[in-house]
Design a protein around this motif. Structure first.
Motif, PDB file in Angstrom:
ATOM      1  N   ARG A 102      22.055  59.212  55.382  1.00 36.37           N
ATOM      2  CA  ARG A 102      23.098  58.916  56.360  1.00 36.37           C
ATOM      3  C   ARG A 102      24.477  59.149  55.762  1.00 36.37           C
ATOM      4  O   ARG A 102      25.360  59.715  56.400  1.00 36.37           O
ATOM      5  N   SER A 103      24.669  58.702  54.540  1.00 37.59           N
ATOM      6  CA  SER A 103      25.972  58.894  53.895  1.00 37.59           C
ATOM      7  C   SER A 103      25.812  58.803  52.381  1.00 37.59           C
ATOM      8  O   SER A 103      24.793  58.321  51.888  1.00 37.59           O
ATOM      9  N   TYR A 104      26.811  59.284  51.688  1.00 45.14           N
ATOM     10  CA  TYR A 104      26.769  59.200  50.226  1.00 45.14           C
ATOM     11  C   TYR A 104      28.205  59.050  49.724  1.00 45.14           C
ATOM     12  O   TYR A 104      29.170  59.350  50.445  1.00 45.14           O
ATOM     13  N   SER A 105      28.305  58.592  48.486  1.00 43.28           N
ATOM     14  CA  SER A 105      29.634  58.490  47.885  1.00 43.28           C
ATOM     15  C   SER A 105      29.522  58.822  46.399  1.00 43.28           C
ATOM     16  O   SER A 105      28.748  58.190  45.678  1.00 43.28           O
ATOM     17  N   ALA A 106      30.282  59.851  45.979  1.00 41.03           N
ATOM     18  CA  ALA A 106      30.322  60.202  44.554  1.00 41.03           C
ATOM     19  C   ALA A 106      31.372  59.319  43.891  1.00 41.03           C
ATOM     20  O   ALA A 106      32.494  59.179  44.404  1.00 41.03           O
ATOM     21  N   ARG A 107      31.014  58.695  42.782  1.00 35.99           N
ATOM     22  CA  ARG A 107      31.913  57.723  42.160  1.00 35.99           C
ATOM     23  C   ARG A 107      32.186  58.078  40.695  1.00 35.99           C
ATOM     24  O   ARG A 107      31.303  58.589  40.003  1.00 35.99           O
ATOM     25  N   VAL A 108      33.406  57.767  40.311  1.00 27.05           N
ATOM     26  CA  VAL A 108      33.751  57.830  38.889  1.00 27.05           C
ATOM     27  C   VAL A 108      33.967  56.371  38.480  1.00 27.05           C
ATOM     28  O   VAL A 108      34.715  55.647  39.144  1.00 27.05           O
ATOM     29  N   ILE A 109      33.276  55.955  37.442  1.00 21.91           N
ATOM     30  CA  ILE A 109      33.303  54.519  37.117  1.00 21.91           C
ATOM     31  C   ILE A 109      33.604  54.324  35.629  1.00 21.91           C
ATOM     32  O   ILE A 109      33.023  55.006  34.772  1.00 21.91           O
ATOM     33  N   THR A 110      34.495  53.413  35.364  1.00 26.74           N
ATOM     34  CA  THR A 110      34.717  53.030  33.968  1.00 26.74           C
ATOM     35  C   THR A 110      35.180  51.568  33.922  1.00 26.74           C
ATOM     36  O   THR A 110      35.508  50.987  34.965  1.00 26.74           O
ATOM     37  N   THR A 111      35.139  51.026  32.751  1.00 26.61           N
ATOM     38  CA  THR A 111      35.642  49.660  32.619  1.00 26.61           C
ATOM     39  C   THR A 111      37.029  49.710  31.978  1.00 26.61           C
ATOM     40  O   THR A 111      37.327  50.639  31.216  1.00 26.61           O
ATOM     41  N   GLY A 112      37.846  48.742  32.279  1.00 23.04           N
ATOM     42  CA  GLY A 112      39.201  48.754  31.730  1.00 23.04           C
ATOM     43  C   GLY A 112      39.880  47.421  31.923  1.00 23.04           C
ATOM     44  O   GLY A 112      39.224  46.421  32.248  1.00 23.04           O
ATOM     45  N   MET A 113      41.166  47.431  31.729  1.00 18.70           N
ATOM     46  CA  MET A 113      41.945  46.196  31.809  1.00 18.70           C
ATOM     47  C   MET A 113      43.014  46.338  32.875  1.00 18.70           C
ATOM     48  O   MET A 113      43.723  47.353  32.914  1.00 18.70           O
ATOM     49  N   LEU A 114      43.086  45.371  33.762  1.00 18.59           N
ATOM     50  CA  LEU A 114      44.147  45.352  34.779  1.00 18.59           C
ATOM     51  C   LEU A 114      45.199  44.354  34.307  1.00 18.59           C
ATOM     52  O   LEU A 114      44.872  43.208  33.982  1.00 18.59           O
ATOM     53  N   SER A 115      46.437  44.810  34.214  1.00 22.34           N
ATOM     54  CA  SER A 115      47.498  43.925  33.715  1.00 22.34           C
ATOM     55  C   SER A 115      48.677  43.894  34.678  1.00 22.34           C
ATOM     56  O   SER A 115      48.971  44.880  35.359  1.00 22.34           O
ATOM     57  N   ASN A 116      49.314  42.764  34.724  1.00 22.06           N
ATOM     58  CA  ASN A 116      50.604  42.610  35.408  1.00 22.06           C
ATOM     59  C   ASN A 116      51.403  41.582  34.606  1.00 22.06           C
ATOM     60  O   ASN A 116      50.881  41.047  33.611  1.00 22.06           O
ATOM     61  N   PRO A 117      52.606  41.292  34.969  1.00 17.41           N
ATOM     62  CA  PRO A 117      53.407  40.388  34.140  1.00 17.41           C
ATOM     63  C   PRO A 117      52.784  39.002  33.949  1.00 17.41           C
ATOM     64  O   PRO A 117      53.094  38.295  33.002  1.00 17.41           O
ATOM     65  N   THR A 118      51.898  38.592  34.843  1.00 14.70           N
ATOM     66  CA  THR A 118      51.330  37.241  34.699  1.00 14.70           C
ATOM     67  C   THR A 118      50.113  37.206  33.794  1.00 14.70           C
ATOM     68  O   THR A 118      49.655  36.146  33.401  1.00 14.70           O
ATOM     69  N   GLY A 119      49.502  38.372  33.493  1.00 18.28           N
ATOM     70  CA  GLY A 119      48.318  38.349  32.630  1.00 18.28           C
ATOM     71  C   GLY A 119      47.482  39.590  32.790  1.00 18.28           C
ATOM     72  O   GLY A 119      47.946  40.610  33.313  1.00 18.28           O
ATOM     73  N   SER A 120      46.269  39.514  32.347  1.00 16.69           N
ATOM     74  CA  SER A 120      45.383  40.675  32.441  1.00 16.69           C
ATOM     75  C   SER A 120      43.955  40.211  32.699  1.00 16.69           C
ATOM     76  O   SER A 120      43.608  39.052  32.443  1.00 16.69           O
TER      77      SER A 120
ATOM     78  N   LYS B 262      39.590  37.714  45.396  1.00 11.97           N
ATOM     79  CA  LYS B 262      39.418  36.709  44.341  1.00 11.97           C
ATOM     80  C   LYS B 262      40.291  37.059  43.132  1.00 11.97           C
ATOM     81  O   LYS B 262      40.930  36.188  42.531  1.00 11.97           O
ATOM     82  N   LEU B 263      40.314  38.366  42.792  1.00 12.33           N
ATOM     83  CA  LEU B 263      41.131  38.814  41.655  1.00 12.33           C
ATOM     84  C   LEU B 263      42.621  38.638  41.990  1.00 12.33           C
ATOM     85  O   LEU B 263      43.422  38.205  41.154  1.00 12.33           O
ATOM     86  N   ALA B 264      42.954  38.970  43.247  1.00 12.31           N
ATOM     87  CA  ALA B 264      44.353  38.844  43.680  1.00 12.31           C
ATOM     88  C   ALA B 264      44.827  37.397  43.562  1.00 12.31           C
ATOM     89  O   ALA B 264      45.937  37.121  43.091  1.00 12.31           O
ATOM     90  N   SER B 265      43.949  36.477  43.967  1.00 15.32           N
ATOM     91  CA  SER B 265      44.311  35.055  43.879  1.00 15.32           C
ATOM     92  C   SER B 265      44.470  34.650  42.424  1.00 15.32           C
ATOM     93  O   SER B 265      45.419  33.932  42.062  1.00 15.32           O
ATOM     94  N   LYS B 266      43.507  35.108  41.605  1.00 13.33           N
ATOM     95  CA  LYS B 266      43.520  34.713  40.196  1.00 13.33           C
ATOM     96  C   LYS B 266      44.777  35.207  39.487  1.00 13.33           C
ATOM     97  O   LYS B 266      45.391  34.480  38.699  1.00 13.33           O
ATOM     98  N   MET B 267      45.167  36.482  39.803  1.00 15.73           N
ATOM     99  CA  MET B 267      46.296  37.075  39.070  1.00 15.73           C
ATOM    100  C   MET B 267      47.585  37.093  39.896  1.00 15.73           C
ATOM    101  O   MET B 267      48.559  37.738  39.523  1.00 15.73           O
ATOM    102  N   LYS B 268      47.543  36.369  41.006  1.00  9.13           N
ATOM    103  CA  LYS B 268      48.719  36.265  41.894  1.00  9.13           C
ATOM    104  C   LYS B 268      49.224  37.653  42.292  1.00  9.13           C
ATOM    105  O   LYS B 268      50.418  37.971  42.185  1.00  9.13           O
TER     106      LYS B 268
END
Lengths: 240, 404
Positions: free
Chosen positions: B91-109, B151-157
């Motif tokens: 029915r459908s498909y999605s090709a993905r590029v996936i990696t792990t990393g760190m999201l940072s903003n002034p309040t933390g990471s 959930k991430l948005a709430s955690k990292m404001k």
């Protein structure tokens, strides 16, 4: 005509044999022939019902043997005894003891079904029996819709349904008014006279004793008198 | 005549029989309701897993899932994509590029899994568009947009429109980072997943990782759930150097949960039936003891032990089974209603349910597949309930009962 149907020899029934023995039936000898119309009489607690239960295979004696025709019923296993009762003994109880959820016809038919009798034969036999007890019009009535006398006549029809060797009736008229009792006795006497059916009653009822051809008196589990047995032998010299 | 007697006997005390029949019906209805709820929850969970997390099958490098190394690629994915596009089962498909990393903003990471997707294709596979609570998917390719979970948005404001920095390791093991602007906030039924995943444009992530047009994973949604193993085998045979996995293999905990709950369902039914059995035994014991004289008389007249046992068994059986159709009809109607309208369990702990990956809106499903098992269990309960009363009746001495 008067060949032996029941030959109870030396039978005793003792309650509490190991502590305080109570002899309900004490060393009784009893011969009953075919076609007898016998009453077991005696005061309350004399052992009438116990003796009737022993003869009927509902209870086992502590000693002695009970031959019915050629079978010693004291030696039968419980399952064989049930089968033996079904095919050889008819019972009429003081409180009628009809199955309340079955109609009059079904109560009598129940015995024939247990015997494995086919439908056609069952129907014929039921009609004949209910004609004999005068209840043809009550075939489809439940016991609750019948009077005491009518219920006891259904019980007689049920007792006779299996074509038993004999019928044991425990105080059959005790709960009936005079008219119903007389009517019931007429039916049983007629069956005895015309078909040679053997009836043994336990009773206090003078009306039954009056109609009985043989009266066996029990006191404290012992037979103290047996009137009519000799008379019966005189009437039927071919018997035992 | 024995069945007719048994049937009539149960109506000798109508009120008592009706009460026990009603209790069987209510107990069985409760069992059906619980099974329907469980089935609905499990179906919902499986649906969530397939439709929002794994798809029906995934294709990737055999070691990618265990290592998450950005160098473990599905190279030249065009031929696979071409085949998927022409496959009528897909029915459908999605090709993905996936990696792990760190999201940072002034309040933390925070550590995250960075998913590079084509948002249109991804929406068709994981329902991404439906999960958007703020913002949207229609940002321009050069805008460096990013979607973050609620959930991430709430955690990292984090709020829509703010900038964050993603840092990761490329295939040459260099640290690379780039700034992204939050274009949308999504919320799925799986809160832990929302906290751990972010979505960016696939080509931007390919560029950052230096993997050209290669990808890490293709998630596929099929037209039918039951064709998973056939399609999986077909693709695995064709692409031997890649690993094709089903949703059960990708989410073994969900598969295990479904199987465990299946077993628990029967345990719950058995517990309900055991409780009911004691009520039935009590009723039957009263029935038998009330009819001592009658039973004694039947034995005196020549009723065999087998027939007497059959009578008691049938009475118990009738008493038990009369409630079955009532329970089935009530269960069918009630579960049917909630299957259409849903049962909102938000009030009982929305966050808790979502933290376990369950949608608080449950759509119970009538457990038709379990009905034969339930009915067999009810029959066994009837037999079990009849044993003691039947045994008691067989112990009766006709000479004694007739005198009482």
């Amino acid at each position: 005509m008067n060949s032996t149907v029941i030959d109870a020899h030396n039978i005793s029934k003792v309650y509490n044999p190991d502590t305080i023995p109570v002899y309900a039936v004490n060393n009784v000898h009893l011969h009953l022939g075919k076609g007898e119309f016998a009453a077991l009489v005696g005061p309350s607690g004399s052992g009438k019902t116990t003796l009737l239960n022993l003869i009927g295979g509902l209870d086992k004696p502590n000693s002695g043997s009970i031959m019915i025709n050629d079978t010693d019923i004291t030696k039968l296993s419980p399952a064989k005894l049930i089968r033996f009762r079904l095919n050889n003994i008819g019972f009429v109880f003081q409180s009628y003891n009809l199955i309340p959820v079955l109609t009059a016809r079904e109560n009598a038919e129940f015995i024939l079904l247990l015997q494995g009798v086919g439908k056609k034969e069952r129907d014929e036999r039921i009609r004949q029996l209910f004609r004999q007890v005068g209840l043809e019009e009550k075939l489809d009535s439940r016991p609750s819709a019948l009077s005491g006398g009518q219920q006891q006549r259904v019980a007689v029809a049920r007792a006779l349904a299996s074509k038993p060797q004999f019928v044991l009736a425990d105080e059959p008229t005790a709960n009936l008014d005079s008219s119903s009792a007389s009517n019931l006795l007429d039916i049983m006497a007629k069956l005895n006279e015309e078909e040679g059916m053997t009836f043994i009653f336990s009773t206090h009822d003078a009306r039954v004793i009056e109609r009985a051809k043989r009266v066996i008196t029990l006191v404290d589990g012992k037979i103290v008198s047996d009137t009519g047995a000799k008379l019966l032998q005189k009437e039927h010299p071919g018997g035992d | 005549m024995i069945p007719a007697m048994a049937w009539r006997n149960i109506w000798r005390n109508k009120m008592r029989s009706l009460v026990i029949m009603l209790s069987v019906a209510v107990g069985l209805f409760a069992a059906i309701a619980v099974l329907a709820l469980y089935k609905g929850m499990m179906q919902g969970r499986v649906r969530t897993v397939i439709d929002t997390e794994t798809g029906h099958i995934q294709i990737h490098h055999p070691e990618f899932k265990s290592d998450m190394d950005p160098g473990l690629l599905v190279t030249y994915p065009e031929s696979i994509i071409k085949q998927l596009e022409s496959d009528k089962s897909v029915r459908s498909y999605s090709a993905r590029v996936i990696t792990t990393g760190m999201l940072s903003n002034p309040t933390g990471s925070s550590g995250v899994q960075i998913n590079g997707v084509d948002t249109v294709n991804e929406a068709a596979v994981s329902g991404l568009a439906k999960k958007i609570r703020e913002g949207g998917l229609d940002w321009k390719k050069n805008e460096k947009g990013i979607l973050v979970g609620k959930k991430l948005a709430s955690k990292m404001k984090l709020t829509n429109g703010t900038k964050i920095v993603l840092t990761m390791t490329d295939t040459a093991e260099n640290m690379v980072s780039a700034a992204f602007r939050i274009k949308g906030i999504f919320q799925s039924a799986n809160a832990p997943l929302d906290e751990a995943n972010v979505y960016v444009d696939k080509s931007e992530l390919q560029q950052l990782l230096g993997i050209g047009s290669n990808i890490h994973e293709i998630a596929v949604i099929l037209n039918y759930d039951d064709s998973v193993s056939a399609i999986q085998n077909r693709y695995q045979t064709k692409y031997e150097n890649l690993l094709v996995e089903s949703w059960q293999e990708l989410s073994p905990e969900t598969d295990l949960m479904v199987k465990t709950v299946d077993t628990y369902s029967y345990i719950i039914v058995i517990i309900i039936l055991i409780a009911l059995s004691f009520g039935i035994i009590n009723t039957m014991m009263m029935t038998v003891l009330e009819r001592r004289r009658e039973i004694g008389m039947m034995v005196a007249l020549g009723t065999s032990r087998g027939r007497l046992m059959l009578l008691i068994l049938l009475e118990t059986f009738f008493l038990t089974i009369v409630g079955i159709p009532v329970a089935l009809i009530a269960g069918f109607l009630v579960t049917g209603y909630y299957q259409r309208n849903g049962l909102d369990l938000s009030g009982m702990g929305r966050d808790m349910m979502q933290s376990f990956g369950f949608d608080p809106m449950i759509y119970p499903s009538f457990p038709a597949d379990k009905l034969p098992g339930i009915i067999i269990l009810v029959f066994l309960a009837a037999v079990f309930s009849s044993l003691f009363p039947a045994w008691k009746s067989l112990q009766m001495n006709p000479a004694e009962t007739l005198q009482k």
